[in-house]
Enzyme design. Structure first.
Site, PDB file in Angstrom:
ATOM      1  N   SER A   1      27.411  41.589  43.675  1.00  0.00           N
ATOM      2  CA  SER A   1      28.607  42.386  44.006  1.00  0.00           C
ATOM      3  C   SER A   1      29.425  42.215  43.194  1.00  0.00           C
ATOM      4  O   SER A   1      29.963  41.040  42.485  1.00  0.00           O
ATOM      5  CB  SER A   1      28.893  41.876  45.419  1.00  0.00           C
ATOM      6  OG  SER A   1      28.139  41.936  46.423  1.00  0.00           O
TER       7      SER A   1
ATOM      8  N   HIS B   1      35.391  41.667  48.737  1.00  0.00           N
ATOM      9  CA  HIS B   1      34.949  40.461  49.367  1.00  0.00           C
ATOM     10  C   HIS B   1      34.200  39.358  48.663  1.00  0.00           C
ATOM     11  O   HIS B   1      33.838  38.264  49.321  1.00  0.00           O
ATOM     12  CB  HIS B   1      33.649  41.124  50.017  1.00  0.00           C
ATOM     13  CG  HIS B   1      32.132  41.404  49.500  1.00  0.00           C
ATOM     14  ND1 HIS B   1      32.118  42.534  49.012  1.00  0.00           N
ATOM     15  CD2 HIS B   1      31.325  40.702  48.937  1.00  0.00           C
ATOM     16  CE1 HIS B   1      31.146  42.745  48.249  1.00  0.00           C
ATOM     17  NE2 HIS B   1      30.420  41.591  48.285  1.00  0.00           N
TER      18      HIS B   1
ATOM     19  N   ASP C   1      37.092  48.066  49.449  1.00  0.00           N
ATOM     20  CA  ASP C   1      36.569  46.682  48.938  1.00  0.00           C
ATOM     21  C   ASP C   1      36.380  46.714  47.281  1.00  0.00           C
ATOM     22  O   ASP C   1      35.375  46.156  46.813  1.00  0.00           O
ATOM     23  CB  ASP C   1      35.055  46.879  49.399  1.00  0.00           C
ATOM     24  CG  ASP C   1      34.295  45.342  49.255  1.00  0.00           C
ATOM     25  OD1 ASP C   1      35.273  44.252  49.309  1.00  0.00           O
ATOM     26  OD2 ASP C   1      33.323  45.120  49.392  1.00  0.00           O
TER      27      ASP C   1
END
Length: 456
Positions: free
Chosen positions: A209, A103, A133
């Protein structure tokens, strides 16, 4: 000397002192003692590992409807919009290979990596795996002396183990926070298709992230991915993809751009105490096989619906998520032994796993229902005149059907182990259930097929 060691290693003093006593008793030199204890210092680990974590800046382009299209029609063409995003990544190869979240780089038209020393380098996408992911990018030009982070065996991570989260929250690169492993094998979070998260209370915020969760040896334990938060910032609940899962994805994306996951070809669900009773089982630990796909590895090995899988190669699988992850990590063309219960008896079945198919959208079912239906057990059903499927029309509130989680549009496949294709057949079986006993149904919807127990 012990006093100095205790003050500089306050969080791990017990471990350091024990190791010190072992080293002294074996006649080790002071240099050897230092080499044992120094990797346990938080400051040493932090200062070393930040060099392996990078800041990732992306530019992406998306198309959105023109705000005046509603008033002026199709002549108002969609307008392209540029999106900027920030994230983190972990250097896993001296050739400039970086592991991050999908992402972070999804839809990126430009990827820029900032190293620990401030050097900016353009990067390209090597491959992505939306189901986990995870994504892999690579620097477009060689960079000397890259600090590569090694992988820990994330299966050996323990609850309460001290970990560091490293990344670029809100664009603030080289940020280090500390915490512990709060939980392992956290699934059903609703983020990815394959979930086996390490949960930590180390502060993780937007921008973290793709960054690293490391142990006190400076090894990669997980890839920081998400947080559970009501404020949008860290509230002590962060999730990291385990290093072992990340290593499998990295290997697949680097070799042929695909992740080789093992596949059984079954629909599964959690075995509950009510389901265990319905299947005459004394233990409710395991995963219930609700459906076996024709032609799948499971079908070829003789696996049957109603089987309860308890382990794969003696690795316990108490939940559907655990079973799915264990099978996926084995890879295709690998033989495994499933331990299971079948009709109250323990059995072992050998299966050669296939390769997991890519995710596909489920087609919407079109049904023309016969209007006449009956109500029993708190459920109203009707037969589909096209294919004979028995569809739930209505569920009476607080009824046995409602308590079991039955919902309108569910399709009843079988009752008490017998296939049903008409309302009359269904109610005939239901009426035959002795007073006070439960009714076992096999039900499917647009997402899955499962067993449910209707208890009076």
């Amino acid at each position: 000397m012990k006093y100095a060691l205790r003050t500089s290693c306050s969080m791990v003093a017990g471990v350091a002192v024990i190791w010190l006593s072992l080293a002294v008793s074996s006649g080790a030199s002071p240099a050897a003692i230092a080499s044992i204890t120094r990797p346990r210092l938080l400051s040493d680990v932090a200062e070393s590992t930040v060099k392996s974590v990078v800041n990732i800046s992306v530019q992406a382009q998306s198309v959105s409807a023109h705000p005046l299209r509603e008033y002026f029609g199709p002549r108002m063409r969609p307008t392209p919009r540029r999106r900027r995003g920030l994230g983190s990544g972990v250097i896993v190869s001296a050739q400039g290979v970086i592991l991050t979240n999908n992402h972070v780089v999804r839809g990126a038209t430009k990827i820029e990596v900032t190293l620990h020393n401030g050097v900016k380098v353009q990067a390209r996408l090597v491959g992505a795996d939306p189901q986990s992911d995870l994504a892999v990018i690579r620097l477009r030009k060689p960079v000397p002396d890259l600090r590569v982070m090694s992988f820990a065996d994330s299966d050996k991570v323990r609850l309460g183990q001290v970990v560091l989260a490293i990344g670029s929250p809100f664009g603030l690169s080289q940020t280090v926070t500390s915490g512990i492993v709060s939980a392992k094998s956290r699934a059903n979070v609703g983020i990815n298709d394959y979930e086996d998260f390490i949960q930590t209370d180390a502060a993780i915020n937007p921008g973290n992230s793709g960054g690293a969760l490391v142990d006190l040896h400076g090894r990669l334990v997980g890839i920081n991915t998400a947080i559970a938060s009501r404020s949008g910032g860290s509230q002590g609940i962060g999730f990291a993809i385990p290093a072992n899962m990340a290593a499998q994805v990295l290997k697949g994306l680097m070799s042929d751009g695909k992740v080789d996951r093992g596949w059984l070809g079954v629909a599964i669900q959690q075995l509950t105490s009510r389901l265990a009773e319905a299947f005459d089982l004394t233990d409710d630990t395991g995963v219930l096989v609700a459906q076996v796909q024709p032609g799948s590895p499971a079908a070829q090995s003789g696996l049957k619906q109603g089987d309860v899988i308890t382990a794969v190669d003696q690795v316990k699988t108490p939940t559907p998520a655990r079973l799915r992850n264990v099978i996926a990590r084995r890879g295709s063309k690998v033989s495994v032994v499933l331990s299971l219960w079948r009709r109250g008896k323990k059995q072992e079945v050998s299966v050669t796993l296939g390769r997991a198919p890519t995710r596909s959208k489920t087609a919407k079912a079109h049904q023309k229902l016969v209007p006449k239906a009956k109500v029993r057990w708190g459920v109203q059903v009707a037969a589909d005149e096209r294919n004979g499927a028995l569809t739930v029309m209505r569920v009476v509130p607080a009824s046995p059907a409602a308590r079991a989680g039955l919902q309108p549009a569910d399709v009843i496949v079988s009752a008490q182990g017998k296939t049903v294709r008409s309302a009359q057949q269904f109610f005939r079986i239901a009426r035959a259930v002795p007073s006070g006993k439960s009714l076992l149904l096999r039900v499917r919807n647009r997402v899955m097929i499962r067993y449910v127990v209707l208890t009076p």
